[in-house]
Write a protein that holds these residues in place. Sequence first.
Motif, PDB file in Angstrom:
ATOM      1  N   ASP A 144       0.851  -1.188   0.000  1.00  0.00           N
ATOM      2  CA  ASP A 144       0.000   0.000   0.000  1.00  0.00           C
ATOM      3  C   ASP A 144       0.892   1.246   0.000  1.00  0.00           C
ATOM      4  O   ASP A 144       1.115   1.878   1.023  1.00  0.00           O
ATOM      5  N   PHE A 145       1.445   1.529  -1.171  1.00  0.00           N
ATOM      6  CA  PHE A 145       2.192   2.770  -1.375  1.00  0.00           C
ATOM      7  C   PHE A 145       2.078   3.122  -2.852  1.00  0.00           C
ATOM      8  O   PHE A 145       1.744   2.262  -3.679  1.00  0.00           O
ATOM      9  N   PRO A 146       2.302   4.380  -3.225  1.00  0.00           N
ATOM     10  CA  PRO A 146       2.031   4.823  -4.592  1.00  0.00           C
ATOM     11  C   PRO A 146       2.746   3.978  -5.646  1.00  0.00           C
ATOM     12  O   PRO A 146       3.914   3.615  -5.483  1.00  0.00           O
ATOM     13  N   LEU A 147       2.020   3.660  -6.698  1.00  0.00           N
ATOM     14  CA  LEU A 147       2.576   2.904  -7.816  1.00  0.00           C
ATOM     15  C   LEU A 147       3.527   3.793  -8.601  1.00  0.00           C
ATOM     16  O   LEU A 147       3.170   4.895  -9.017  1.00  0.00           O
ATOM     17  N   THR A 148       4.755   3.340  -8.768  1.00  0.00           N
ATOM     18  CA  THR A 148       5.739   4.082  -9.548  1.00  0.00           C
ATOM     19  C   THR A 148       6.334   3.148 -10.594  1.00  0.00           C
ATOM     20  O   THR A 148       6.078   1.946 -10.595  1.00  0.00           O
ATOM     21  N   GLU A 149       7.154   3.704 -11.474  1.00  0.00           N
ATOM     22  CA  GLU A 149       7.808   2.900 -12.495  1.00  0.00           C
ATOM     23  C   GLU A 149       9.088   2.269 -11.980  1.00  0.00           C
ATOM     24  O   GLU A 149       9.706   1.454 -12.671  1.00  0.00           O
ATOM     25  N   SER A 150       9.516   2.671 -10.789  1.00  0.00           N
ATOM     26  CA  SER A 150      10.747   2.114 -10.223  1.00  0.00           C
ATOM     27  C   SER A 150      10.402   0.895  -9.373  1.00  0.00           C
ATOM     28  O   SER A 150       9.880   1.010  -8.272  1.00  0.00           O
ATOM     29  N   GLY A 151      10.685  -0.234  -9.893  1.00  0.00           N
ATOM     30  CA  GLY A 151      10.397  -1.474  -9.184  1.00  0.00           C
ATOM     31  C   GLY A 151      11.008  -2.630  -9.937  1.00  0.00           C
ATOM     32  O   GLY A 151      11.627  -2.407 -10.974  1.00  0.00           O
ATOM     33  N   PRO A 152      10.818  -3.846  -9.494  1.00  0.00           N
ATOM     34  CA  PRO A 152      10.038  -4.267  -8.336  1.00  0.00           C
ATOM     35  C   PRO A 152      10.736  -3.950  -7.009  1.00  0.00           C
ATOM     36  O   PRO A 152      11.938  -3.843  -6.999  1.00  0.00           O
ATOM     37  N   PRO A 153       9.960  -3.845  -5.914  1.00  0.00           N
ATOM     38  CA  PRO A 153       8.507  -4.021  -5.855  1.00  0.00           C
ATOM     39  C   PRO A 153       7.762  -2.797  -6.375  1.00  0.00           C
ATOM     40  O   PRO A 153       8.231  -1.674  -6.248  1.00  0.00           O
ATOM     41  N   PHE A 154       6.605  -3.064  -6.968  1.00  0.00           N
ATOM     42  CA  PHE A 154       5.711  -2.001  -7.429  1.00  0.00           C
ATOM     43  C   PHE A 154       4.599  -1.817  -6.399  1.00  0.00           C
ATOM     44  O   PHE A 154       4.183  -2.760  -5.755  1.00  0.00           O
ATOM     45  N   SER A 157      -2.758   0.536  -4.482  1.00  0.00           N
ATOM     46  CA  SER A 157      -3.653   1.122  -3.486  1.00  0.00           C
ATOM     47  C   SER A 157      -4.889   0.250  -3.290  1.00  0.00           C
ATOM     48  O   SER A 157      -5.236  -0.569  -4.147  1.00  0.00           O
ATOM     49  N   ARG A 158      -5.547   0.459  -2.178  1.00  0.00           N
ATOM     50  CA  ARG A 158      -6.780  -0.269  -1.892  1.00  0.00           C
ATOM     51  C   ARG A 158      -7.795  -0.054  -3.008  1.00  0.00           C
ATOM     52  O   ARG A 158      -8.473  -0.994  -3.440  1.00  0.00           O
ATOM     53  N   LYS A 159      -7.903   1.182  -3.484  1.00  0.00           N
ATOM     54  CA  LYS A 159      -8.844   1.497  -4.549  1.00  0.00           C
ATOM     55  C   LYS A 159      -8.537   0.700  -5.810  1.00  0.00           C
ATOM     56  O   LYS A 159      -9.442   0.146  -6.452  1.00  0.00           O
ATOM     57  N   GLU A 160      -7.267   0.618  -6.163  1.00  0.00           N
ATOM     58  CA  GLU A 160      -6.884  -0.156  -7.351  1.00  0.00           C
ATOM     59  C   GLU A 160      -7.199  -1.634  -7.161  1.00  0.00           C
ATOM     60  O   GLU A 160      -7.712  -2.294  -8.067  1.00  0.00           O
ATOM     61  N   TYR A 161      -6.877  -2.172  -5.994  1.00  0.00           N
ATOM     62  CA  TYR A 161      -7.100  -3.593  -5.757  1.00  0.00           C
ATOM     63  C   TYR A 161      -8.592  -3.941  -5.803  1.00  0.00           C
ATOM     64  O   TYR A 161      -8.979  -4.981  -6.346  1.00  0.00           O
ATOM     65  N   LEU A 162      -9.421  -3.071  -5.242  1.00  0.00           N
ATOM     66  CA  LEU A 162     -10.866  -3.290  -5.327  1.00  0.00           C
ATOM     67  C   LEU A 162     -11.317  -3.334  -6.779  1.00  0.00           C
ATOM     68  O   LEU A 162     -12.108  -4.191  -7.168  1.00  0.00           O
ATOM     69  N   SER A 163     -10.808  -2.409  -7.574  1.00  0.00           N
ATOM     70  CA  SER A 163     -11.181  -2.347  -8.987  1.00  0.00           C
ATOM     71  C   SER A 163     -10.731  -3.594  -9.734  1.00  0.00           C
ATOM     72  O   SER A 163     -11.456  -4.134 -10.568  1.00  0.00           O
ATOM     73  N   LEU A 164      -9.537  -4.072  -9.420  1.00  0.00           N
ATOM     74  CA  LEU A 164      -8.977  -5.231 -10.106  1.00  0.00           C
ATOM     75  C   LEU A 164      -9.709  -6.528  -9.769  1.00  0.00           C
ATOM     76  O   LEU A 164     -10.010  -7.339 -10.644  1.00  0.00           O
ATOM     77  N   GLU A 188       1.416  -2.198   4.126  1.00  0.00           N
ATOM     78  CA  GLU A 188       0.861  -3.474   3.683  1.00  0.00           C
ATOM     79  C   GLU A 188      -0.631  -3.556   3.997  1.00  0.00           C
ATOM     80  O   GLU A 188      -1.087  -3.076   5.034  1.00  0.00           O
ATOM     81  N   LEU A 189      -1.345  -4.208   3.095  1.00  0.00           N
ATOM     82  CA  LEU A 189      -2.752  -4.529   3.309  1.00  0.00           C
ATOM     83  C   LEU A 189      -2.879  -6.049   3.389  1.00  0.00           C
ATOM     84  O   LEU A 189      -2.356  -6.768   2.533  1.00  0.00           O
ATOM     85  N   PHE A 190      -3.553  -6.527   4.428  1.00  0.00           N
ATOM     86  CA  PHE A 190      -3.855  -7.956   4.514  1.00  0.00           C
ATOM     87  C   PHE A 190      -5.199  -8.186   3.844  1.00  0.00           C
ATOM     88  O   PHE A 190      -6.139  -7.409   4.021  1.00  0.00           O
TER      89      PHE A 190
END
Length: 204
Positions: A144-154, A157-164, A188-190
């Motif tokens: 649970d931290f902003p998605l960036t192009e520098s990763g992994p790890p990428f 957000s909770r909102k994105e995961y709900l949508s997915l 982290e989100l459990f």
Amino acid sequence: MKKNKFDKTYWENRYKENKTGWNIGYASPPIKKYIEQLNNKSACILIPGAGNSFEAEFLWDNGFKNTFVLDIAKQPLENLKNRVQTFPDDHLLHQDFFELNKSFDLIIEQTFFCALSPNLRTQYVDKMYELLKPGGKLVGLLFDFPLTESGPPFGGSRKEYLSLFNEKFKIATLEPSINSIKERQGNELFFIFEKQKKHTFNPN
């Protein structure tokens, strides 16, 4: 199928160069706590992108003998086998997750989703749905931290995961992890996602 630039060669090199910052050396506390309340020792369990998989070792030591681990890199599977010599060779799946053809009651997510190229996330959801038996569960941790192009790890957000996940999975739990390791506290989100019997979109 979309191409994953973080392929077998990439991950093999990470292990050869000992660039494995995700490896904490023991089972992640939130996942360990979840495993401790499981009763069905015959459940067929998968840990994909398992790495050194201390979660699999914990499962095995606690009687879950139908546990499988998968990794595209061979070294971490060998590391698990060296630690747990009774772990069956045919439960060590050295292959691409997206090419796996098997059914599971439970899939444990631990630093696999965040290691994939973000453009593979929809494909990840589809494959998890395919691999799980009816009523099966996908359980674990998501960053649970902003998605960036520098990763992994990428990140994500909770909102994105709900949508997915919302279309194919019942969102039983998706909340901040209260017992993450110190280095990941607040990030982290459990979650517990249950496979939907039908694809019914729930906007809530």
